[in-house]
Write an enzyme that holds these catalytic residues in place. Structure first.
Site, PDB file in Angstrom:
ATOM      1  CB  SER A  80       8.733  39.532  83.448  1.00  0.00           C
ATOM      2  OG  SER A  80       7.701  40.517  83.537  1.00  0.00           O
ATOM      3  CE  LYS A  98       8.658  43.705  85.200  1.00  0.00           C
ATOM      4  NZ  LYS A  98       7.482  42.952  84.704  1.00  0.00           N
ATOM      5  CB  SER A 140       4.653  39.565  84.386  1.00  0.00           C
ATOM      6  OG  SER A 140       5.090  38.835  83.272  1.00  0.00           O
TER       7      SER A 140
END
Length: 487
Positions: A156, A81, A180
């Site tokens: 997210s 990420k 997330s």
């Protein structure tokens, strides 16, 4: 040719194929590069390290052929990420504020992955500064759900979830501040593990809310998640909040726990399944699972949780307060976006830098956090939220004194359509109602991909256990996956 010949089912089988020369690291990397190119429209990756990944794969193949000792993740292809620092590579948190920034050091998790032979294939799209529940808040465009390209992947860590869902890498690392990892795993039909707070070092993770953030893992099965956790968890001199508890051999002990056939004492919040926001199809699937668990000899008890409607407000008061403090460093002076507009006034300069650099969602959370920390409202909001957090921690301890694990939905609905909730911030924030509890009290949670709707959209169940009881959580999760026919 590589894309046709190579297939990935688990890290264990992949390592066995490497040892018996049925495949190679280079072949694996070529396969995933082909998949990434085929699925480019999903926008899961912001950058692919093609030549670097291939060079490392060739080096690992040579190392293996020479008879040198192999790491536990030899040739395992991993995505990161875009909030996890990888030295010499861009790191933007999917924000214009950090456009062009190059990481100057490795996150601890990256060092540990590389030390065990992993190959990092690229950085993955996410909501800006990890703030969002749909991955529609990236400065570089939304991520699409591979199950239905008209739907969001969750957030997210949407890019990291989709990368595993669509077979673009073997495993991904994301971050989980209030769900997330678990919520996008739920929306995408993959495993998403958020370990206990402090189980994994946050050194090198761009901070959103420091007392909530935790690096998490996306995989297609439980043993892979267990192995990655075993590698990246543990004490770290660079992070004073990391637990000093020894890391157990999750991957090997998992099979022992599985073979033990343990019967678990499980609980669920009565109010969670009765909540008016919960989709009836999700409720039906979970109640059916409860019936099957009971029939299999497990104890499943409904318990009251009167604080359910307080968890989302508490979470947003505290996380936005921490975010407003953490993001204050991005002023365009030492680092961060700097406006091209000339001004002699320092305050106006700061405002322009931040107005241009931050997206709408990040600005909204910074403003909310600044408000709740202000002198007039500190006691009314921030102090009260801290009191609720203490009550939740006490409730958590009471639960795990009597039960092995909690089960619940991950989200009130399945993956929704792109743009569907953009006009209603309250509804978007309420998507976190089932996941923020684990972050508020620091316990581990995992999303298991057990179900699909009648029209084929994946969703799962969340399982939570006591702090640092990841082995028990993984063993129960593995048993649930096996019993539900998910291998």
């Amino acid at each position: 040719m590589f894309a046709v010949l190579f297939s990935f089912t688990s890290i264990e089988s992949y390592l066995d194929d490497l040892q018996h020369q049925r495949t190679s690291c280079e072949e694996a990397v070529n396969h995933f590069l082909c998949r990434i190119a085929e699925k480019q429209h999903l926008h899961a990756f912001l950058e692919v390290f093609e030549s670097e990944a291939l060079d490392r794969a060739r080096q690992l193949d040579e190392q293996r052929q020479s008879g040198a000792p192999l790491g536990r993740l030899h040739g395992v292809v991993v995505g990161l990420k875009d909030v996890i620092s990888y030295k010499g590579h861009d790191l933007t948190a999917s924000s214009k504020m950090l456009s062009g920034y190059t990481a100057v050091y490795n996150a601890t998790v990256v060092d540990r992955l590389l030390a065990e032979g992993a190959i990092i294939i690229g950085r993955q799209n996410c909501d800006e500064f990890a703030m969002g529940s749909s991955n529609e808040h990236s400065a570089y465009g939304p991520v699409l759900n591979d199950a239905d390209n008209t739907r969001v992947p969750g957030g997210s860590s949407g890019g990291s979830a989709v990368a595993v869902q669509a077979g673009l890498c073997m495993v991904s690392l994301g971050s989980d501040t209030g769900g997330s990892v678990r919520q996008p795993a739920d929306f995408c039909g993959v495993v998403g593990l958020k370990p206990s707070y402090g189980r994994i070092s946050r050194y090198g993770l761009i901070a959103y809310a420091s007392t909530f953030d935790q690096i998490g893992i996306f995989s297609i099965n439980i043993p892979d998640a267990a192995l990655i956790l075993e590698v990246i968890a543990g004490a770290d001199d660079m992070d004073s909040t990391v637990s000093q508890e020894p890391v157990v051999a999750y991957s090997s002990l998992l099979s022992e726990e599985r073979n033990a056939g343990k019967k678990y004492k499980l609980a669920y919040f009565r109010q969670a399944l009765e909540h008016p926001s919960l989709d009836p199809e999700i409720k039906s699937a979970i109640t059916g699972l409860i019936d099957r668990l009971t029939a299999a000899g497990h104890s499943v008890t409904a318990i009251d949780f009167e604080l359910l409607d307080y968890v989302v407000p508490t979470y947003y008061v505290l996380t936005t307060a921490e975010a407003s403090t953490n993001l204050s460093r991005y002023d365009g002076v030492k680092f961060g976006h700097q406006t091209a507009e000339k001004t002699e006034d320092l305050t106006a300069f700061y405002k322009k830098n931040r107005s241009e650099g931050f997206g709408r969602e990040v600005k909204k959370r910074i403003m909310l956090g600044t408000f709740v920390l202000s002198a007039f409202y500190f006691d009314a909001y921030f102090a009260k939220a801290q009191q609720i957090r203490r009550l939740l921690s006490q409730k958590s301890q009471e639960i795990f004194n009597n039960y092995d694990a909690l089960i619940s939905p991950n989200a009130p609905c399945v993956a929704f359509k792109l743009g569907e909730k953009q006009g209603d911030a309250t509804e978007m924030y309420l998507a976190d109602i089932y996941t923020v509890f684990a972050n508020l009290v620091g316990i581990p949670g995992i999303s298991l991909p057990l179900f699909r709707t009648n029209d084929g959209i994946p969703f799962g169940i969340q399982v939570m256990s006591d702090q640092l009881k990841e082995l028990s959580l993984l063993a129960l999760s593995d048993q649930l996956m096996q019993s539900e026919g998910k291998h």
